[in-house]
Design an enzyme around this catalytic site. Structure first.
Site, PDB file in Angstrom:
ATOM      1  N   ILE A  63       0.671  -1.389  -0.001  1.00 42.63           N
ATOM      2  CA  ILE A  63      -0.031   0.036  -0.002  1.00 42.63           C
ATOM      3  C   ILE A  63       0.678   1.138  -0.081  1.00 42.63           C
ATOM      4  O   ILE A  63       1.870   1.337   0.849  1.00 42.63           O
ATOM      5  CB  ILE A  63      -0.922   0.040   1.177  1.00 42.63           C
ATOM      6  CG1 ILE A  63      -2.006  -1.187   1.096  1.00 42.63           C
ATOM      7  CG2 ILE A  63      -1.665   1.389   1.371  1.00 42.63           C
ATOM      8  CD1 ILE A  63      -2.522  -1.410   2.334  1.00 42.63           C
ATOM      9  N   PHE A  64       0.750   2.226  -0.954  1.00 38.29           N
ATOM     10  CA  PHE A  64       1.614   3.365  -0.975  1.00 38.29           C
ATOM     11  C   PHE A  64       0.906   4.484  -0.259  1.00 38.29           C
ATOM     12  O   PHE A  64      -0.233   4.727  -0.740  1.00 38.29           O
ATOM     13  CB  PHE A  64       1.858   3.760  -2.538  1.00 38.29           C
ATOM     14  CG  PHE A  64       2.645   5.068  -2.811  1.00 38.29           C
ATOM     15  CD1 PHE A  64       2.180   5.953  -3.411  1.00 38.29           C
ATOM     16  CD2 PHE A  64       3.906   4.946  -2.281  1.00 38.29           C
ATOM     17  CE1 PHE A  64       2.682   7.210  -3.658  1.00 38.29           C
ATOM     18  CE2 PHE A  64       4.456   6.249  -2.412  1.00 38.29           C
ATOM     19  CZ  PHE A  64       4.047   7.357  -3.267  1.00 38.29           C
ATOM     20  N   TYR A 123       1.143   8.719   0.676  1.00 37.71           N
ATOM     21  CA  TYR A 123       2.040  10.119   0.078  1.00 37.71           C
ATOM     22  C   TYR A 123       1.492  11.175   0.947  1.00 37.71           C
ATOM     23  O   TYR A 123       1.819  12.484   0.656  1.00 37.71           O
ATOM     24  CB  TYR A 123       1.787   9.954  -1.359  1.00 37.71           C
ATOM     25  CG  TYR A 123       0.178  10.184  -1.821  1.00 37.71           C
ATOM     26  CD1 TYR A 123      -0.598   9.123  -1.896  1.00 37.71           C
ATOM     27  CD2 TYR A 123      -0.394  11.529  -1.746  1.00 37.71           C
ATOM     28  CE1 TYR A 123      -1.820   9.233  -2.132  1.00 37.71           C
ATOM     29  CE2 TYR A 123      -1.738  11.554  -2.074  1.00 37.71           C
ATOM     30  CZ  TYR A 123      -2.397  10.615  -2.549  1.00 37.71           C
ATOM     31  OH  TYR A 123      -3.771  10.357  -2.595  1.00 37.71           O
ATOM     32  N   SER A 145      -1.076  11.938   4.861  1.00 35.37           N
ATOM     33  CA  SER A 145      -0.786  11.347   6.414  1.00 35.37           C
ATOM     34  C   SER A 145      -0.462   9.874   6.630  1.00 35.37           C
ATOM     35  O   SER A 145       0.043   9.466   7.518  1.00 35.37           O
ATOM     36  CB  SER A 145      -2.297  11.426   6.831  1.00 35.37           C
ATOM     37  OG  SER A 145      -3.225  10.586   6.519  1.00 35.37           O
ATOM     38  N   GLU A 163     -10.191   6.305   4.547  1.00 34.81           N
ATOM     39  CA  GLU A 163      -9.869   7.140   3.147  1.00 34.81           C
ATOM     40  C   GLU A 163     -10.839   7.119   2.181  1.00 34.81           C
ATOM     41  O   GLU A 163     -11.158   8.061   1.623  1.00 34.81           O
ATOM     42  CB  GLU A 163      -8.596   6.229   2.379  1.00 34.81           C
ATOM     43  CG  GLU A 163      -7.433   6.213   3.351  1.00 34.81           C
ATOM     44  CD  GLU A 163      -6.479   7.495   3.333  1.00 34.81           C
ATOM     45  OE1 GLU A 163      -6.770   7.961   4.427  1.00 34.81           O
ATOM     46  OE2 GLU A 163      -6.097   7.885   2.065  1.00 34.81           O
TER      47      GLU A 163
HETATM   48  N1  LIG Z   1      -4.285   8.940   0.358  1.00 33.53           N
HETATM   49  C1  LIG Z   1      -3.217   9.861   0.936  1.00 33.53           C
HETATM   50  C2  LIG Z   1      -3.561  11.043   1.809  1.00 33.53           C
HETATM   51  C3  LIG Z   1      -4.071  10.230   3.137  1.00 33.53           C
HETATM   52  C4  LIG Z   1      -5.012  11.219   3.814  1.00 33.53           C
HETATM   53  O1  LIG Z   1      -4.200  12.328   4.248  1.00 33.53           O
HETATM   54  N2  LIG Z   1      -6.059  11.080   4.454  1.00 33.53           N
HETATM   55  C5  LIG Z   1      -6.630  12.062   5.235  1.00 33.53           C
HETATM   56  C6  LIG Z   1      -8.078  11.662   5.137  1.00 33.53           C
HETATM   57  S1  LIG Z   1      -8.792  12.981   4.179  1.00 33.53           S
HETATM   58  C7  LIG Z   1      -6.271  11.200   6.702  1.00 33.53           C
HETATM   59  O2  LIG Z   1      -6.235   9.990   6.916  1.00 33.53           O
HETATM   60  N3  LIG Z   1      -6.201  12.115   7.661  1.00 33.53           N
HETATM   61  C8  LIG Z   1      -5.979  11.539   9.045  1.00 33.53           C
HETATM   62  C9  LIG Z   1      -5.067  12.692   9.742  1.00 33.53           C
HETATM   63  O3  LIG Z   1      -5.020  13.680   8.908  1.00 33.53           O
HETATM   64  O4  LIG Z   1      -5.097  12.627  11.133  1.00 33.53           O
HETATM   65  C10 LIG Z   1      -2.107   9.061   1.471  1.00 33.53           C
HETATM   66  O5  LIG Z   1      -1.906   8.324   0.887  1.00 33.53           O
HETATM   67  O6  LIG Z   1      -1.471   9.488   2.471  1.00 33.53           O
END
Ligand SMILES: N[C@@H](CCC(=O)N[C@@H](CS)C(=O)NCC(=O)O)C(=O)O
Length: 191
Positions: free
Chosen positions: A15-16, A18, A20, A95
């Protein structure tokens, strides 16, 4: 294809991450590798109405936009057969359900020399997503990040942790978009 259908014959799934996911995976995995994917640019163009923002003031988080000239650096996590069910459940809620991301398969290239490319699952928010925010100036994005917070904390933490990952783990990479937004946020903060 459903994530479970993408599992390699020996049952493990890469799983990649990029955004959080590089500093807060919060799911079980066997090992991780720093590396990149080609053909995508990481941009603060996705909205977040739960973790780093709310419905009135959505935060800004990253997604990937196709760009043949670009690479995006992050972390790939190897999830074993026995971890997959729970890990995908966590990621689906975090996600897809709460974040509006969809899944795709990409080719991940490890930073470490001599390691072969890997097929990895990635979560991407596309422009047809209801909380997709799209392009804005560094200043506008910075102003939004500087003033938003959600259920897991301040939007600034999301930005700073990602910039910190890039400096520590990918020091040779200049992610202009990320660092110019970080500079714009620091410019807003009272000295
Ligand atoms: N899909 C990207 C971005 C994931 C991401 O930042 N998702 C947000 C949801 S919108 C999250 O999990 N946030 C948790 C946090 O900010 O604590 C990744 O692979 O890192």
């Amino acid at each position: 294809m459903k994530p479970r259908e993408m599992i390699k014959e020996k049952g493990n799934l890469w799983i990649f991450g990029y955004g959080s996911l590089v500093w807060k995976p919060d799911f079980a995995y066997k090992r991780s590798k720093v590396g990149f994917i080609k053909g995508y640019k990481r941009l603060f163009w996705h909205g977040d109405t739960f973790y780093r923002g709310d419905k009135e003031k959505p935060g800004r988080v990253v997604t990937l936009v196709e760009d043949q000239e670009s690479c995006t650096w992050g972390v790939a996590y190897e999830v074993t057969d026995s971890q997959i069910e729970e890990s995908l459940q966590h990621l689906n809620t975090r996600e897809v359900v709460m974040g509006g991301y969809i899944t795709k398969m990409v080719e991940f290239i490890p930073k470490e020399k001599g390691q072969g490319a890997l097929l990895a699952l990635v979560y991407i928010a596309t422009s047809d997503n209801p909380i997709y925010l799209g392009p804005a100036s560094d200043k506008e994005i910075a102003a939004q990040i500087a003033t938003c917070r959600g259920n897991t904390g301040h939007n600034m933490e999301y930005l700073v942790r990602l910039a910190e990952f890039m400096r520590l783990d990918c020091p040779e990479v200049n992610d202009e978009h990320l660092f110019s937004i970080e500079a714009a946020v620091l410019n807003i903060l009272p000295t």
